[in-house]
Design a protein around this motif. Structure first.
Motif, PDB file in Angstrom:
ATOM      1  N   SER A   8     -22.571   6.329  -2.747  1.00 32.07           N
ATOM      2  CA  SER A   8     -21.564   5.423  -3.299  1.00 32.07           C
ATOM      3  C   SER A   8     -20.175   6.054  -3.259  1.00 32.07           C
ATOM      4  CB  SER A   8     -21.954   5.071  -4.735  1.00 32.07           C
ATOM      5  OG  SER A   8     -20.960   4.328  -5.330  1.00 32.07           O
ATOM      6  N   ASP A   9     -20.103   7.354  -3.629  1.00 31.33           N
ATOM      7  CA  ASP A   9     -18.822   8.064  -3.562  1.00 31.33           C
ATOM      8  C   ASP A   9     -18.262   8.065  -2.146  1.00 31.33           C
ATOM      9  OD1 ASP A   9     -18.687   8.621  -6.182  1.00 31.33           O
ATOM     10  OD2 ASP A   9     -18.996  10.791  -6.031  1.00 31.33           O
ATOM     11  N   ASN A  63     -14.594   6.495  -9.462  1.00 30.83           N
ATOM     12  CA  ASN A  63     -15.690   6.398  -8.498  1.00 30.83           C
ATOM     13  C   ASN A  63     -17.029   6.638  -9.212  1.00 30.83           C
ATOM     14  OD1 ASN A  63     -15.700   9.140  -8.921  1.00 30.83           O
ATOM     15  ND2 ASN A  63     -15.432   9.713  -6.776  1.00 30.83           N
ATOM     16  N   SER A  64     -18.104   6.608  -8.439  1.00 32.50           N
ATOM     17  CA  SER A  64     -19.450   6.667  -9.034  1.00 32.50           C
ATOM     18  C   SER A  64     -19.715   7.990  -9.762  1.00 32.50           C
ATOM     19  CB  SER A  64     -20.505   6.462  -7.954  1.00 32.50           C
ATOM     20  OG  SER A  64     -20.268   5.247  -7.322  1.00 32.50           O
ATOM     21  N   SER A  65     -19.263   9.102  -9.171  1.00 35.03           N
ATOM     22  CA  SER A  65     -19.479  10.400  -9.825  1.00 35.03           C
ATOM     23  C   SER A  65     -18.721  10.462 -11.145  1.00 35.03           C
ATOM     24  CB  SER A  65     -19.005  11.548  -8.935  1.00 35.03           C
ATOM     25  OG  SER A  65     -19.798  11.601  -7.793  1.00 35.03           O
ATOM     26  N   PHE A  96     -21.353  23.843 -13.722  1.00 37.41           N
ATOM     27  CA  PHE A  96     -21.593  22.509 -14.277  1.00 37.41           C
ATOM     28  C   PHE A  96     -22.345  21.654 -13.274  1.00 37.41           C
ATOM     29  CE2 PHE A  96     -19.964  18.123 -14.295  1.00 37.41           C
ATOM     30  CZ  PHE A  96     -20.463  17.704 -15.518  1.00 37.41           C
ATOM     31  N   ASP A  97     -23.346  20.944 -13.761  1.00 33.33           N
ATOM     32  CA  ASP A  97     -24.086  20.028 -12.896  1.00 33.33           C
ATOM     33  C   ASP A  97     -23.903  18.630 -13.452  1.00 33.33           C
ATOM     34  OD1 ASP A  97     -25.913  18.479 -11.537  1.00 33.33           O
ATOM     35  OD2 ASP A  97     -27.410  20.077 -11.403  1.00 33.33           O
ATOM     36  N   LEU A  98     -23.511  17.731 -12.571  1.00 32.39           N
ATOM     37  CA  LEU A  98     -23.278  16.341 -12.976  1.00 32.39           C
ATOM     38  C   LEU A  98     -24.535  15.746 -13.620  1.00 32.39           C
ATOM     39  CD1 LEU A  98     -20.912  14.342 -12.675  1.00 32.39           C
ATOM     40  CD2 LEU A  98     -21.896  13.609 -10.512  1.00 32.39           C
ATOM     41  N   PHE A  99     -25.685  16.236 -13.170  1.00 31.19           N
ATOM     42  CA  PHE A  99     -26.959  15.700 -13.677  1.00 31.19           C
ATOM     43  C   PHE A  99     -27.684  16.734 -14.540  1.00 31.19           C
ATOM     44  CE2 PHE A  99     -25.864  13.206 -10.002  1.00 31.19           C
ATOM     45  CZ  PHE A  99     -26.150  11.915 -10.393  1.00 31.19           C
ATOM     46  N   LYS A 137     -20.552   8.730 -13.767  1.00 30.19           N
ATOM     47  CA  LYS A 137     -21.630   9.557 -14.345  1.00 30.19           C
ATOM     48  C   LYS A 137     -21.046  10.472 -15.430  1.00 30.19           C
ATOM     49  CE  LYS A 137     -25.781  11.346 -14.539  1.00 30.19           C
ATOM     50  NZ  LYS A 137     -25.663  11.932 -15.841  1.00 30.19           N
ATOM     51  N   VAL A 138     -19.866  11.023 -15.165  1.00 25.82           N
ATOM     52  CA  VAL A 138     -19.198  11.882 -16.152  1.00 25.82           C
ATOM     53  C   VAL A 138     -18.915  11.064 -17.415  1.00 25.82           C
ATOM     54  CG1 VAL A 138     -17.068  13.159 -16.651  1.00 25.82           C
ATOM     55  CG2 VAL A 138     -18.170  13.425 -14.439  1.00 25.82           C
ATOM     56  N   VAL A 191     -15.827  16.393  -8.285  1.00 23.16           N
ATOM     57  CA  VAL A 191     -15.960  15.944  -9.676  1.00 23.16           C
ATOM     58  C   VAL A 191     -16.414  17.099 -10.569  1.00 23.16           C
ATOM     59  CG1 VAL A 191     -17.206  14.374 -11.204  1.00 23.16           C
ATOM     60  CG2 VAL A 191     -16.448  13.598  -8.988  1.00 23.16           C
ATOM     61  N   THR A 192     -17.342  17.892 -10.056  1.00 23.72           N
ATOM     62  CA  THR A 192     -17.885  19.025 -10.817  1.00 23.72           C
ATOM     63  C   THR A 192     -16.777  20.001 -11.202  1.00 23.72           C
ATOM     64  OG1 THR A 192     -19.867  18.788  -9.501  1.00 23.72           O
ATOM     65  CG2 THR A 192     -19.653  20.820 -10.728  1.00 23.72           C
ATOM     66  N   GLY A 204     -16.125  19.766 -14.895  1.00 22.36           N
ATOM     67  CA  GLY A 204     -17.116  20.733 -15.372  1.00 22.36           C
ATOM     68  C   GLY A 204     -16.701  21.479 -16.633  1.00 22.36           C
ATOM     69  N   LYS A 207     -28.256  16.993 -17.681  1.00 21.53           N
ATOM     70  CA  LYS A 207     -29.187  16.453 -18.683  1.00 21.53           C
ATOM     71  C   LYS A 207     -30.522  16.060 -18.029  1.00 21.53           C
ATOM     72  CE  LYS A 207     -28.645  13.300 -22.536  1.00 21.53           C
ATOM     73  NZ  LYS A 207     -27.795  12.235 -23.055  1.00 21.53           N
ATOM     74  N   LEU A 233     -16.048  19.255 -19.737  1.00 21.63           N
ATOM     75  CA  LEU A 233     -17.275  18.739 -20.372  1.00 21.63           C
ATOM     76  C   LEU A 233     -17.977  19.827 -21.179  1.00 21.63           C
ATOM     77  CD1 LEU A 233     -18.960  16.253 -17.871  1.00 21.63           C
ATOM     78  CD2 LEU A 233     -17.716  15.750 -19.954  1.00 21.63           C
ATOM     79  N   VAL A 279     -25.551   8.012  -5.915  1.00 16.33           N
ATOM     80  CA  VAL A 279     -24.199   8.338  -6.412  1.00 16.33           C
ATOM     81  C   VAL A 279     -23.369   8.965  -5.293  1.00 16.33           C
ATOM     82  CG1 VAL A 279     -22.894   9.825  -7.986  1.00 16.33           C
ATOM     83  CG2 VAL A 279     -24.821   8.515  -8.837  1.00 16.33           C
ATOM     84  N   ASP A 288     -22.498   9.583 -24.052  1.00 19.51           N
ATOM     85  CA  ASP A 288     -23.703  10.134 -24.712  1.00 19.51           C
ATOM     86  C   ASP A 288     -23.305  11.132 -25.794  1.00 19.51           C
ATOM     87  OD1 ASP A 288     -25.379   8.645 -23.213  1.00 19.51           O
ATOM     88  OD2 ASP A 288     -25.979  10.229 -21.822  1.00 19.51           O
ATOM     89  N   ARG A 290      -5.520  11.487  -7.457  1.00 21.46           N
ATOM     90  CA  ARG A 290      -6.963  11.250  -7.483  1.00 21.46           C
ATOM     91  C   ARG A 290      -7.628  11.574  -8.807  1.00 21.46           C
ATOM     92  NH1 ARG A 290      -9.343  11.728  -1.819  1.00 21.46           N
ATOM     93  NH2 ARG A 290     -11.253  11.763  -3.028  1.00 21.46           N
ATOM     94  N   TYR A 322      -9.104   3.079 -12.264  1.00 18.92           N
ATOM     95  CA  TYR A 322     -10.152   3.093 -11.244  1.00 18.92           C
ATOM     96  C   TYR A 322     -10.926   4.395 -11.352  1.00 18.92           C
ATOM     97  CZ  TYR A 322     -12.350   3.814  -6.714  1.00 18.92           C
ATOM     98  OH  TYR A 322     -13.260   4.078  -5.738  1.00 18.92           O
ATOM     99  N   GLU A 359     -17.085   4.618  -1.215  1.00 22.52           N
ATOM    100  CA  GLU A 359     -15.829   4.295  -1.905  1.00 22.52           C
ATOM    101  C   GLU A 359     -14.656   5.007  -1.245  1.00 22.52           C
ATOM    102  OE1 GLU A 359     -16.041   4.720  -6.233  1.00 22.52           O
ATOM    103  OE2 GLU A 359     -18.125   4.123  -6.080  1.00 22.52           O
ATOM    104  N   GLU A 360     -14.910   6.260  -0.862  1.00 17.36           N
ATOM    105  CA  GLU A 360     -13.864   7.050  -0.198  1.00 17.36           C
ATOM    106  C   GLU A 360     -13.428   6.362   1.095  1.00 17.36           C
ATOM    107  OE1 GLU A 360     -13.063  10.176  -1.612  1.00 17.36           O
ATOM    108  OE2 GLU A 360     -11.401  10.316  -0.216  1.00 17.36           O
ATOM    109  N   TYR A 365     -11.030   9.818  -8.990  1.00 15.89           N
ATOM    110  CA  TYR A 365     -11.924  10.004  -7.836  1.00 15.89           C
ATOM    111  C   TYR A 365     -11.606  11.358  -7.209  1.00 15.89           C
ATOM    112  CZ  TYR A 365      -7.936   7.900  -5.285  1.00 15.89           C
ATOM    113  OH  TYR A 365      -6.687   7.594  -4.795  1.00 15.89           O
TER     114      TYR A 365
END
Lengths: 344, 127
Positions: A55-56, B68-70, A3-6, B73-74, B35-36, B40, A8, B43, A52, B80, B11, B66, A59-60, B31
């Protein structure tokens, strides 16, 4: 397939790349513009991925920092709670709220000063085992402090068996009410001592403590005394000495106050005027008034009953009884009364 | 499709995906270390599920405290998918649950909701 977060975005990029490589865009100008757009998309995509990730990471770090700050905050809170036990709550509160500067500053204020000690304490210390003495003294101070805080006293210090407290600083309810609070506190303390006496006798202490109390109202210097490194929030002045002097002239189990305090509380008490005394540092002759009786409901204390004779030993401390136990005791007493019969 | 139930950790959020009832819920903090790895498989499964979906009603609840940024994105990818499923003729109800005094979560919900046109979006403050 992983799986790739990006995923798409990758798909869009790959599709654009395939179009460019296939050469299906006939118009040369359009193909050139498409290539530019594709390149800009690739750049934007890369930037987004980096942002991203960054940012992660931030945040951590922030989360760790917040956690560590929470831990430090808790630690400081625990520490300050421990330190608070070395200060009078009012003084602690005024320092921690920022209302009070921690510097060598003092001011003159009209306060009601309370001074007490235990009659023949030195003799008692010799008669008691150190463990018993410690336990007795701690119980005494705990009980008295509880009453003092209830009435809003600022506990200045414990000096051996003596206690120095005052009313009127850092918080004041007005000179008159401060004096009245102090008197009510003193009365409740002596009443509590009466009950403690019964408890101590019950516990086997032959000579229970007897407290003497001196109260005076007057102008004192109050604030931080000492050095910049080690200071005490305390009071000094002739009026403080007078409270101590009154205490030493007081009857055991009694309360002796100056005329200045008496004038502010006289409607609450019946008193007896004693022989005038002179105190170093006070030019005037001091007229002491001994408290005989109190005409104030708010001075009511708790009750302890104690009675014993052959075949009967009764001890009841109502203050120690709570809810369920109270009901149990009531039932036991009723059963006991029933077993005694009608009194013939 | 088998239902998926993953308990929350410190987390990662609780995932309750009930494919039989077309009811889904994400709840907690998000967080994860990776995340993947965490999202993964889920999804991918959801993607397959939405591809096969026809004329159904789907309820998807987000109850996040809460993320995080990743994880954001998910969530965007999920939104979508939900929007596409709605465009395909399914009824998609999305519920964004947030603690009423959490301004940040409220604002994020509003922003995510802006992208939904075919799907129904509800903001639900709780005490």
């Amino acid at each position: 397939m992983g799986f790739d977060l990006f995923e798409k975005e990758v798909r869009i990029f790959e599709r654009g790349k395939a179009i460019l490589e296939s050469g299906t865009i006939a118009d040369e100008g359009a193909a050139k513009e498409f290539k530019k757009l594709h390149k800009a998309y690739a750049k934007l995509f890369k930037t987004t991925k980096r942002l991203v990730k960054m940012s992660d990471r931030n945040e951590e770090k922030l989360n760790k920092l917040a956690y560590s700050l929470d831990e430090k905050g808790n630690m400081l809170e625990q520490l300050s709670q421990k330190l608070a036990k070395y200060l009078s709550p009012q003084v602690y509160e005024s320092i921690f709220s920022g209302a009070q500067d921690v510097s060598l500053t003092t001011k003159r204020k009209k306060l009601t000063v309370f001074f007490s000690d235990i009659k023949d304490f030195t003799q008692t210390t010799e008669d008691l085992q150190p463990e018993d003495l410690t336990s007795l003294l701690n119980m005494y101070f705990t009980e008295m402090s509880f009453i003092a805080l209830k009435h809003g006293a600022t506990i200045d210090k414990f000096i051996g068996d003596a206690m120095l407290m005052f009313f009127g600083d850092p918080k004041s309810r007005g000179v008159e009410e401060d004096a009245r609070c102090c008197l009510r506190m003193a009365v409740e303390m002596q009443r509590r001592m009466e009950n403690l006496k019964k408890i101590w006798l019950e516990q086997g202490y032959e000579k229970p403590f007897q407290m003497r109390i001196g109260i005076n109202t007057g102008y004192c210097n109050v604030g931080n005394f000492g050095s910049e490194d080690r200071m005490d929030y305390t009071i000094i002045g002739g009026e403080v000495n007078l409270a101590a002097r009154l205490e030493s002239s007081c009857d055991p189990g009694g309360i002796l106050m100056s005329y200045e305090t008496y004038a502010l509380v006289k409607d609450l008490v019946e008193t007896e005027e004693r022989e005038p005394i002179r105190v170093k540092g006070i030019r005037r002759e001091v007229k002491p008034f001994s408290v005989l009786n109190v005409n104030d409901d708010s001075c009511a204390g708790e009750k302890v009953f104690r009675q014993s004779c052959d075949g009967f030993n009764f001890f009841l401390n109502q203050e120690k009884l709570s809810g369920q136990d109270r009901e149990k005791v009531r039932l036991e007493l009723m059963n006991a009364l029933d077993s005694l019969g009608g009194g013939s | 499709m088998e239902n998926i139930k993953i308990e929350a950790t410190e987390r990662s959020p609780e995932l309750d995906l009930n494919f039989k009832m077309n009811s889904f819920r994400i709840k907690g903090e998000s967080y994860p270390e990776d995340v993947t790895e965490f999202y993964g498989g889920v999804l991918k499964t959801l993607e397959s599920y939405f591809e096969e979906l026809e004329g159904q009603t789907v309820n998807f609840g987000f109850e996040l405290i809460y993320f995080n940024s990743s994880s954001a994105k998910v969530l965007m990818s999920l939104f979508d998918m939900l929007e596409e499923a709605a465009e395909e003729g399914n009824t998609v109800n999305v519920e964004w649950v947030y603690v009423s005094d959490d301004d940040n979560m409220e604002e994020l919900g509003e922003e995510f909701g802006e992208d939904l046109e075919a799907a129904n979006f509800i903001m639900k403050p709780v005490e």
